[in-house]
Design a protein around this motif. Sequence first.
Motif, PDB file in Angstrom:
ATOM      1  N   LEU A  49       0.804  -1.191   0.026  1.00 42.76           N
ATOM      2  CA  LEU A  49       0.018  -0.094   0.069  1.00 42.76           C
ATOM      3  C   LEU A  49       0.919   1.271  -0.130  1.00 42.76           C
ATOM      4  CD1 LEU A  49      -2.611  -0.992   2.386  1.00 42.76           C
ATOM      5  CD2 LEU A  49      -2.993  -1.282   0.116  1.00 42.76           C
ATOM      6  N   VAL A  50       1.113   1.668  -1.264  1.00 47.77           N
ATOM      7  CA  VAL A  50       1.822   3.067  -1.218  1.00 47.77           C
ATOM      8  C   VAL A  50       0.918   4.314  -1.526  1.00 47.77           C
ATOM      9  CG1 VAL A  50       3.622   4.092  -2.542  1.00 47.77           C
ATOM     10  CG2 VAL A  50       3.810   1.777  -1.987  1.00 47.77           C
ATOM     11  N   SER A  51       0.036   4.257  -2.692  1.00 50.78           N
ATOM     12  CA  SER A  51      -0.758   5.266  -3.173  1.00 50.78           C
ATOM     13  C   SER A  51      -2.330   5.151  -2.553  1.00 50.78           C
ATOM     14  CB  SER A  51      -0.841   5.311  -4.449  1.00 50.78           C
ATOM     15  OG  SER A  51      -1.037   4.145  -5.173  1.00 50.78           O
ATOM     16  N   ILE A  52      -2.864   5.859  -2.717  1.00 45.77           N
ATOM     17  CA  ILE A  52      -4.525   5.794  -2.812  1.00 45.77           C
ATOM     18  C   ILE A  52      -4.965   4.904  -3.741  1.00 45.77           C
ATOM     19  CG2 ILE A  52      -5.125   7.787  -4.277  1.00 45.77           C
ATOM     20  CD1 ILE A  52      -6.782   6.735  -1.072  1.00 45.77           C
ATOM     21  N   ALA A  53      -4.611   4.902  -4.879  1.00 48.12           N
ATOM     22  CA  ALA A  53      -4.966   3.927  -5.959  1.00 48.12           C
ATOM     23  C   ALA A  53      -4.809   2.499  -5.333  1.00 48.12           C
ATOM     24  CB  ALA A  53      -4.071   3.985  -7.049  1.00 48.12           C
ATOM     25  N   ASP A  54      -3.737   2.058  -4.559  1.00 49.96           N
ATOM     26  CA  ASP A  54      -3.730   0.920  -4.175  1.00 49.96           C
ATOM     27  C   ASP A  54      -4.452   0.628  -3.235  1.00 49.96           C
ATOM     28  OD1 ASP A  54      -1.043   0.605  -5.422  1.00 49.96           O
ATOM     29  OD2 ASP A  54       0.119   1.237  -3.827  1.00 49.96           O
ATOM     30  N   ARG A  55      -4.864   1.549  -2.202  1.00 46.64           N
ATOM     31  CA  ARG A  55      -6.190   1.285  -1.088  1.00 46.64           C
ATOM     32  C   ARG A  55      -7.424   1.176  -1.974  1.00 46.64           C
ATOM     33  NH1 ARG A  55      -4.036   2.288   3.935  1.00 46.64           N
ATOM     34  NH2 ARG A  55      -2.185   3.027   4.031  1.00 46.64           N
ATOM     35  N   GLN A  56      -7.464   1.845  -3.320  1.00 43.69           N
ATOM     36  CA  GLN A  56      -8.902   1.807  -3.961  1.00 43.69           C
ATOM     37  C   GLN A  56      -9.003   0.391  -4.391  1.00 43.69           C
ATOM     38  OE1 GLN A  56      -8.334   4.853  -6.498  1.00 43.69           O
ATOM     39  NE2 GLN A  56      -9.394   6.484  -5.195  1.00 43.69           N
ATOM     40  N   ALA A  57      -7.905  -0.237  -4.948  1.00 40.90           N
ATOM     41  CA  ALA A  57      -7.943  -1.445  -5.537  1.00 40.90           C
ATOM     42  C   ALA A  57      -8.221  -2.598  -4.568  1.00 40.90           C
ATOM     43  CB  ALA A  57      -6.516  -1.654  -6.076  1.00 40.90           C
ATOM     44  N   LEU A  58      -7.523  -2.430  -3.361  1.00 36.10           N
ATOM     45  CA  LEU A  58      -7.693  -3.396  -2.045  1.00 36.10           C
ATOM     46  C   LEU A  58      -9.192  -3.364  -1.760  1.00 36.10           C
ATOM     47  CD1 LEU A  58      -6.632  -5.482  -0.121  1.00 36.10           C
ATOM     48  CD2 LEU A  58      -5.822  -3.583   1.218  1.00 36.10           C
TER      49      LEU A  58
END
Length: 328
Positions: free
Chosen positions: A154-163
């Motif tokens: 988890l680095v970016s907000i996109a990573d959190r959105q995908a998760l």
Amino acid sequence: MRAPDPKIPGLKTVLSLASPAGAGAKLCILIFHRVLPDADPLRLGDPDANTFRWQMRLLSRHFNVLPLHEAALRLRERCLPARAACVTFDDGYADNYTTALPILREFGISATFFISTAYLDGGRMFNDTLIEVVRGLPEGICNLSSIGLGAVDLVSIADRQALAGTLLGYFKYRPPEERIPAAERLAETFDIDLPTDLMMSSRQLKALHASGMEIGGHTHSHPILALQSPAEARAEICLGKEKLEALLGTAIRVFAYPNGRPVKDYGQEHVAMISECGFDVAVSTRPAVADRHCDIHQLPRFTPWDRTPARFALRLLRTLVQPRSAGG
């Protein structure tokens, strides 16, 4: 930021041609869940107050917005006005009362709120628990092997959105008695504090109803009806209705199927249950507009995802003119 003023020349004329009054009438039923005070990157499907305000301003200018029960019966009786629309909310979030209601009243719009009664007064739906878990996870590598996802970076907000999308898909079709505790355990594993004020209180629901808004059933605990036994499904449908009627002191006549996709989420046996339990009208999430050919116990609805007035208006128009598909 000030909400845009959605003046679109000629829109009402075009909409009147696509959605005339009477026997050829069509009914746009819009789905919302939350109206957020401010935009949230982990809830991209939910409008903030600024967006919702211009959406309701556009609807009030260009559509005849009716309560769902009235609109559905007028559709069946072939006496709907031109450019008919309904605004509906699913689940029973507190911001329906604190944020959406003042905007609805500002534009004189009566909406319908479908409530899952198990989550009133401090409850929390599994999807909200998962979103808050994703929000609270530390940056970097997180070990999610306990639910079969392994290490997630988890680095970016996109990573959190995908998760968040992955977790919601993983948990959605598990039985309610399994998915809620499993989501809670995941939060405990990472020592994440969870909110207890996301859903409406009984007091807020009573005030929402007293303000003139329509209240509908959405089962008790929001299960996927197709995954329940017939007895379990009937009990969920009836219990939600009974609790709402006891709380509000009025008959509950409209219903929304949880998740709402025909065949996958509910079947014809559940349509029959809805009628037998005393609901006059029910809505699905089949993305289309309703017309006189639709089953009044599985009217289609769609979600207005768009974030500009022009695109929002275009979506409404495109949905009105698309060929009628098979189904409810």
